[in-house]
Design a protein around this motif. Structure first.
Motif, PDB file in Angstrom:
ATOM      1  N   ALA A  68       0.820  -1.207   0.000  1.00  8.29           N
ATOM      2  CA  ALA A  68       0.000   0.000   0.000  1.00  8.29           C
ATOM      3  C   ALA A  68       0.853   1.255   0.000  1.00  8.29           C
ATOM      4  O   ALA A  68       0.642   2.162  -0.801  1.00  8.29           O
ATOM      5  CB  ALA A  68      -0.937  -0.013   1.205  1.00  8.29           C
ATOM      6  N   THR A 125       2.788   1.773  -3.296  1.00  3.79           N
ATOM      7  CA  THR A 125       1.995   2.033  -4.501  1.00  3.79           C
ATOM      8  C   THR A 125       1.097   3.258  -4.358  1.00  3.79           C
ATOM      9  O   THR A 125       0.387   3.610  -5.309  1.00  3.79           O
ATOM     10  CB  THR A 125       1.117   0.814  -4.850  1.00  3.79           C
ATOM     11  OG1 THR A 125       0.251   0.522  -3.741  1.00  3.79           O
ATOM     12  CG2 THR A 125       1.975  -0.396  -5.168  1.00  3.79           C
ATOM     13  N   LYS A 176      -1.475   3.587  -2.292  1.00  4.16           N
ATOM     14  CA  LYS A 176      -2.860   3.240  -1.978  1.00  4.16           C
ATOM     15  C   LYS A 176      -3.062   3.206  -0.461  1.00  4.16           C
ATOM     16  O   LYS A 176      -2.109   3.284   0.312  1.00  4.16           O
ATOM     17  CB  LYS A 176      -3.215   1.875  -2.588  1.00  4.16           C
ATOM     18  CG  LYS A 176      -3.192   1.868  -4.114  1.00  4.16           C
ATOM     19  CD  LYS A 176      -3.737   0.579  -4.681  1.00  4.16           C
ATOM     20  CE  LYS A 176      -3.809   0.621  -6.205  1.00  4.16           C
ATOM     21  NZ  LYS A 176      -4.437  -0.585  -6.775  1.00  4.16           N
ATOM     22  N   ASN A 177      -4.319   3.115  -0.036  1.00  2.85           N
ATOM     23  CA  ASN A 177      -4.646   2.926   1.370  1.00  2.85           C
ATOM     24  C   ASN A 177      -5.009   1.468   1.596  1.00  2.85           C
ATOM     25  O   ASN A 177      -5.133   0.687   0.650  1.00  2.85           O
ATOM     26  CB  ASN A 177      -5.796   3.846   1.774  1.00  2.85           C
ATOM     27  CG  ASN A 177      -5.407   5.311   1.734  1.00  2.85           C
ATOM     28  OD1 ASN A 177      -4.279   5.678   2.064  1.00  2.85           O
ATOM     29  ND2 ASN A 177      -6.326   6.167   1.318  1.00  2.85           N
ATOM     30  N   SER A 179     -12.429  -0.938  -2.383  1.00  5.44           N
ATOM     31  CA  SER A 179     -11.194  -1.727  -2.414  1.00  5.44           C
ATOM     32  C   SER A 179     -11.212  -2.783  -3.507  1.00  5.44           C
ATOM     33  O   SER A 179     -12.233  -3.007  -4.172  1.00  5.44           O
ATOM     34  CB  SER A 179     -10.970  -2.406  -1.055  1.00  5.44           C
ATOM     35  OG  SER A 179     -11.690  -3.627  -0.974  1.00  5.44           O
ATOM     36  N   ASP A 180     -10.076  -3.455  -3.655  1.00  5.80           N
ATOM     37  CA  ASP A 180      -9.976  -4.528  -4.646  1.00  5.80           C
ATOM     38  C   ASP A 180     -10.453  -5.877  -4.104  1.00  5.80           C
ATOM     39  O   ASP A 180     -10.270  -6.908  -4.744  1.00  5.80           O
ATOM     40  CB  ASP A 180      -8.543  -4.641  -5.185  1.00  5.80           C
ATOM     41  CG  ASP A 180      -7.521  -4.849  -4.068  1.00  5.80           C
ATOM     42  OD1 ASP A 180      -7.915  -5.074  -2.908  1.00  5.80           O
ATOM     43  OD2 ASP A 180      -6.305  -4.780  -4.356  1.00  5.80           O
ATOM     44  N   LYS A 206      -8.780   0.633  -8.171  1.00  2.00           N
ATOM     45  CA  LYS A 206      -9.196   0.886  -6.796  1.00  2.00           C
ATOM     46  C   LYS A 206      -8.089   1.583  -6.011  1.00  2.00           C
ATOM     47  O   LYS A 206      -6.917   1.259  -6.145  1.00  2.00           O
ATOM     48  CB  LYS A 206      -9.574  -0.425  -6.102  1.00  2.00           C
ATOM     49  CG  LYS A 206     -10.757  -1.151  -6.739  1.00  2.00           C
ATOM     50  CD  LYS A 206     -12.047  -0.368  -6.601  1.00  2.00           C
ATOM     51  CE  LYS A 206     -13.234  -1.154  -7.125  1.00  2.00           C
ATOM     52  NZ  LYS A 206     -14.511  -0.420  -6.958  1.00  2.00           N
ATOM     53  N   LYS A 207      -8.479   2.545  -5.158  1.00  2.13           N
ATOM     54  CA  LYS A 207      -7.515   3.299  -4.358  1.00  2.13           C
ATOM     55  C   LYS A 207      -7.229   2.648  -3.012  1.00  2.13           C
ATOM     56  O   LYS A 207      -6.378   3.112  -2.266  1.00  2.13           O
ATOM     57  CB  LYS A 207      -8.026   4.725  -4.141  1.00  2.13           C
ATOM     58  CG  LYS A 207      -8.122   5.533  -5.432  1.00  2.13           C
ATOM     59  CD  LYS A 207      -8.586   6.952  -5.156  1.00  2.13           C
ATOM     60  CE  LYS A 207      -8.648   7.765  -6.448  1.00  2.13           C
ATOM     61  NZ  LYS A 207      -9.114   9.162  -6.179  1.00  2.13           N
ATOM     62  N   TRP A 208      -7.978   1.581  -2.711  1.00  2.00           N
ATOM     63  CA  TRP A 208      -7.796   0.869  -1.448  1.00  2.00           C
ATOM     64  C   TRP A 208      -7.455  -0.591  -1.712  1.00  2.00           C
ATOM     65  O   TRP A 208      -8.067  -1.233  -2.568  1.00  2.00           O
ATOM     66  CB  TRP A 208      -9.065   0.930  -0.599  1.00  2.00           C
ATOM     67  CG  TRP A 208      -9.335   2.267   0.016  1.00  2.00           C
ATOM     68  CD1 TRP A 208      -9.831   3.380  -0.613  1.00  2.00           C
ATOM     69  CD2 TRP A 208      -9.112   2.643   1.377  1.00  2.00           C
ATOM     70  NE1 TRP A 208      -9.936   4.420   0.277  1.00  2.00           N
ATOM     71  CE2 TRP A 208      -9.512   4.001   1.513  1.00  2.00           C
ATOM     72  CE3 TRP A 208      -8.634   1.967   2.504  1.00  2.00           C
ATOM     73  CZ2 TRP A 208      -9.435   4.686   2.720  1.00  2.00           C
ATOM     74  CZ3 TRP A 208      -8.561   2.655   3.711  1.00  2.00           C
ATOM     75  CH2 TRP A 208      -8.953   3.990   3.815  1.00  2.00           C
TER      76      TRP A 208
END
Length: 282
Positions: free
Chosen positions: A8, A11, A13-14, A173-174, A244-246
């Protein structure tokens, strides 16, 4: 979980962790926070649902960590003369603030490189209309972003898919799930309750985990051995997951509890939907 934290912050991301009760999630998150303190130092905030819990958490966990984790001990600035308090731990390259839900306004006063929100759903209940700590966390880390990598971590055993950690996991999220290798045919499959079968829903002795790939019944020993080499794999299309940002990490008690225990919990809730909902959440 540790790998997901590293991914995270590398990259941009959260991370949201949707976890079971008594699964070691808080311990893993504490380990991750100390790793971040060493490799990505700077001001960090650990938010927990209640103020008294924050003080207890700080005394029992973070004070001990500063004494026993060598990289932290070397840069720890202890004592009142350094500005340290029960809930503020200071280091030569940053500080760690441990705050309760009622102290959510602390988020508005200064930027943080890392914000960890412990028991996000419980915190929403505690602060009610005083603001969403997740939105505030994203704002305060954004203010620090020019100085380097930043990270927001939220975790909880969720209440519904439409609020708190559940909403972040399912909507943003993914959607990764714990996958294990079948000892029969070496195929990967998600370790979920969908693959637990029972000849009698109310008889705990009839419950068993059946691998969907080849139909092999897995013993507790085989399941726990598989979990040691498990992977968190996204359950949505790769092109969608990439947007996705999470990062969404999930683990259930199937990763850590024996089948007789889980079967008893599930079977005993068969006639009570509200109790079964609690079993699903926890």
């Amino acid at each position: 979980i540790m790998d997901a934290v590293r991914e995270a912050i590398e990259t941009g991301k959260n991370l949201v962790l949707m976890k079971s009760a008594q699964g070691g999630g808080s311990e893993a998150m504490e380990n991750a926070l100390h790793w971040l303190q060493v490799h990505y130092p700077g001001p960090m905030l650990y938010l927990i649902s209640k103020d008294d819990l924050a003080k207890e958490f700080s005394r029992d966990r973070f004070a001990y960590a500063n004494e026993t984790i060598e990289p932290l001990a070397r840069k720890h600035l202890g004592g009142k003369s350094a500005g340290e308090t029960i809930q503020v731990k200071r280091y030569v390259d940053g500080k760690l603030v441990i705050a309760g839900g009622r102290s959510v306004l602390n988020l508005q006063s200064s930027p943080y490189r890392v914000v960890v929100i412990d028991e996000y759903d419980s915190m929403l209940d505690e602060i009610k209309n005083e603001g969403d700590p997740l939105k505030l966390a994203e704002m305060r880390t954004a203010a620090f972003a020019e100085a380097g990598a930043v990270l927001v971590i939220a975790f909880a055993h969720p209440t519904t898919k439409d609020r708190g950690a559940g909403k972040v996991y399912y909507s943003h999220s993914d959607k990764r799930r714990c996958h294990v290798v079948c000892p029969g045919c070496s195929s990967w499959f998600p370790l979920t309750w969908d693959h637990v079968e029972s000849a009698n829903d109310k008889d705990p002795t009839t419950y068993k985990l059946v691998a969907p790939c080849c139909g092999r019944t897995m013993s507790d020993g085989e399941r726990f051995a598989a979990v040691r080499n498990s992977r968190q794999i996204s359950t949505i299309a790769p092109e969608e997951a990439a947007k996705k940002k999470w990062i969404g990490v999930h683990f259930s008690q199937l990763c850590s509890k024996p089948m007789p225990y889980l079967a008893h919990e599930w079977a005993s809730s068969a006639d009570e939907p509200s109790v079964r909902r609690v079993v699903v959440n926890k």
